[in-house]
Design a protein around this motif. Sequence first.
Motif, short mmCIF file in Angstrom:
data_model
loop_
_atom_site.label_atom_id
_atom_site.label_comp_id
_atom_site.label_asym_id
_atom_site.label_seq_id
_atom_site.Cartn_x
_atom_site.Cartn_y
_atom_site.Cartn_z
N THR A 10 2.59 3.07 -16.83
CA THR A 10 1.43 2.51 -17.54
C THR A 10 0.88 1.27 -16.85
N ASP A 11 1.69 0.62 -16.03
CA ASP A 11 1.21 -0.57 -15.34
C ASP A 11 2.07 -0.80 -14.09
N LEU A 12 1.41 -1.19 -13.02
CA LEU A 12 2.12 -1.43 -11.76
C LEU A 12 1.61 -2.73 -11.16
N THR A 13 2.54 -3.66 -10.92
CA THR A 13 2.21 -4.94 -10.30
C THR A 13 3.01 -5.08 -9.02
N LEU A 14 2.33 -5.36 -7.93
CA LEU A 14 2.97 -5.51 -6.63
C LEU A 14 2.82 -6.94 -6.15
N GLU A 15 3.91 -7.49 -5.61
CA GLU A 15 3.89 -8.88 -5.15
C GLU A 15 4.63 -8.99 -3.82
N GLU A 16 3.95 -9.52 -2.83
CA GLU A 16 4.59 -9.76 -1.54
C GLU A 16 5.33 -11.09 -1.59
N THR A 17 6.60 -11.06 -1.20
CA THR A 17 7.45 -12.24 -1.35
C THR A 17 7.30 -13.25 -0.22
N GLY A 18 6.68 -12.85 0.87
CA GLY A 18 6.56 -13.75 2.00
C GLY A 18 7.68 -13.64 3.00
N THR A 19 8.63 -12.78 2.71
CA THR A 19 9.76 -12.56 3.63
C THR A 19 9.74 -11.13 4.17
N GLY A 20 8.58 -10.50 4.08
CA GLY A 20 8.47 -9.13 4.54
C GLY A 20 8.86 -8.12 3.49
N LEU A 21 9.18 -8.57 2.28
CA LEU A 21 9.57 -7.68 1.19
C LEU A 21 8.48 -7.65 0.13
N VAL A 22 8.49 -6.58 -0.65
CA VAL A 22 7.53 -6.41 -1.74
C VAL A 22 8.29 -6.13 -3.03
N THR A 23 7.92 -6.83 -4.08
CA THR A 23 8.50 -6.59 -5.41
C THR A 23 7.49 -5.85 -6.26
N ALA A 24 7.94 -4.76 -6.87
CA ALA A 24 7.08 -3.96 -7.75
C ALA A 24 7.62 -4.01 -9.17
N ARG A 25 6.75 -4.33 -10.11
CA ARG A 25 7.10 -4.32 -11.53
C ARG A 25 6.38 -3.14 -12.18
N ILE A 26 7.14 -2.23 -12.76
CA ILE A 26 6.60 -0.97 -13.25
C ILE A 26 6.87 -0.86 -14.75
N ALA B 80 0.83 -1.21 0.00
CA ALA B 80 0.00 0.00 0.00
C ALA B 80 0.86 1.26 0.00
N GLU B 81 1.93 1.25 0.80
CA GLU B 81 2.82 2.41 0.86
C GLU B 81 3.52 2.64 -0.48
N ILE B 82 3.95 1.57 -1.11
CA ILE B 82 4.63 1.69 -2.41
C ILE B 82 3.67 2.23 -3.45
N ARG B 83 2.44 1.74 -3.45
CA ARG B 83 1.45 2.19 -4.42
C ARG B 83 1.19 3.69 -4.28
N VAL B 84 1.04 4.16 -3.05
CA VAL B 84 0.79 5.58 -2.81
C VAL B 84 1.98 6.42 -3.26
N LEU B 85 3.19 5.94 -2.96
CA LEU B 85 4.40 6.67 -3.32
C LEU B 85 4.52 6.80 -4.85
N LEU B 86 4.18 5.74 -5.57
CA LEU B 86 4.36 5.75 -7.02
C LEU B 86 3.21 6.46 -7.75
N GLU B 87 2.14 6.79 -7.05
CA GLU B 87 1.05 7.53 -7.68
C GLU B 87 1.51 8.91 -8.16
N GLY B 88 2.56 9.44 -7.57
CA GLY B 88 3.06 10.74 -7.98
C GLY B 88 4.08 10.69 -9.10
N VAL B 89 4.37 9.50 -9.62
CA VAL B 89 5.35 9.35 -10.70
C VAL B 89 4.63 9.25 -12.04
N ASP B 90 4.98 10.13 -12.96
CA ASP B 90 4.35 10.13 -14.29
C ASP B 90 4.89 9.01 -15.16
N HIS B 91 4.16 8.73 -16.23
CA HIS B 91 4.54 7.79 -17.29
C HIS B 91 4.60 6.33 -16.81
#
Length: 333
Positions: free
Chosen positions: A250-266, A237-248
């Motif tokens: 076109t697609d954002l995919t977020l995946e929780e790795t299960g180790t407390g980390l999140v991978t974002a594909r932009i 959720a924090e990553i999604r909010v942060l990236l809302e202010g970045v232009d250009h």
Amino acid sequence: MIEISHLTKRYGEHLAVSDLSFTVDSGQIYGFLGPNGAGKSTTMNIMTGCLSATEGSVRIDGHDIFEEPNQAKKLIGYLPEQPPLYMNETPEEYLRFVGEAKGLRGGELERQIDEVISQTGIKEVAHRRISALSKGYKQRVGIAQALLGNPKVIILDEPTVGLDPIQLIEIRDLIKELGQTHTVIFSSHILSEVQTICDQIIMIAKGKLVAFDTPENLEKHLLSPNEVVLTSDDSAAEIRVLLEGVDHITDLTLEETGTGLVTARIKTDLSNVYDLSRTVFFAFATAGKALLELTVKKANLEDIFLELAETDDGASEPPAVEAEIVDSEVAEE
């Protein structure tokens, strides 16, 4: 040097090669790439006059392979996937037989035998029985017979299949050397091999041409990098909010790795993906957030190959881009 025009080969109801057209110029190494069953060997057998075509034509330096077979075949040296070796003969005896079959006689025959033995590095085994040679040396003997007669074009069908890593490197180096004095076409389904050796790549799938260009252009135009991948210990959720202010973006995919980390594909519509990675980096820095990893997804030949080979249909006309890529939705089989 070689003109393939609307080449088609049918075996009953099976369409092995479908309306294949391309031109091969002199003095380059061409990689003929495709999965097993794509039609590579069938096309090569037709190009060398070993197999008839259902439709289409093949011209070797202006000579039609079907109408002027003798003139055309003199210009070609061919190594089939299974080298046609006589196991009870020595390489020197075998090469003398092949040379005579190609019309060489006397001093010219001996000169060319010595030359191809030296060129292919088989001098130390020239008097051993071929049956006692390693797979790598057998391939070298097969390439040596293809060189007899000083053909302009060398066609090699899967020349590195079954070789150990050392033999593989040696045959690749030999192909590179041959490319300095001959036009070389060799088939393979090993992506890294084609990318390393070739000046041009001819890519086919299901008997159809799907791409024809340099490795660099295929990467640049087919799968140019347009994706940034990052890893953070912030919540999705924090990553999604942060990236809302970045232009250009076109697609954002977020995946929780299960180790407390999140991978974002932009993904982005920017032509230079590094502009996006720079903006993302500073967005995290300004917010006081940690980027544990930030990478740009780069194009590679394997991705291109899989993308093109998995299409159901091919076509005959390339789109208007620098890379000659066949639109897979234009023509039906």
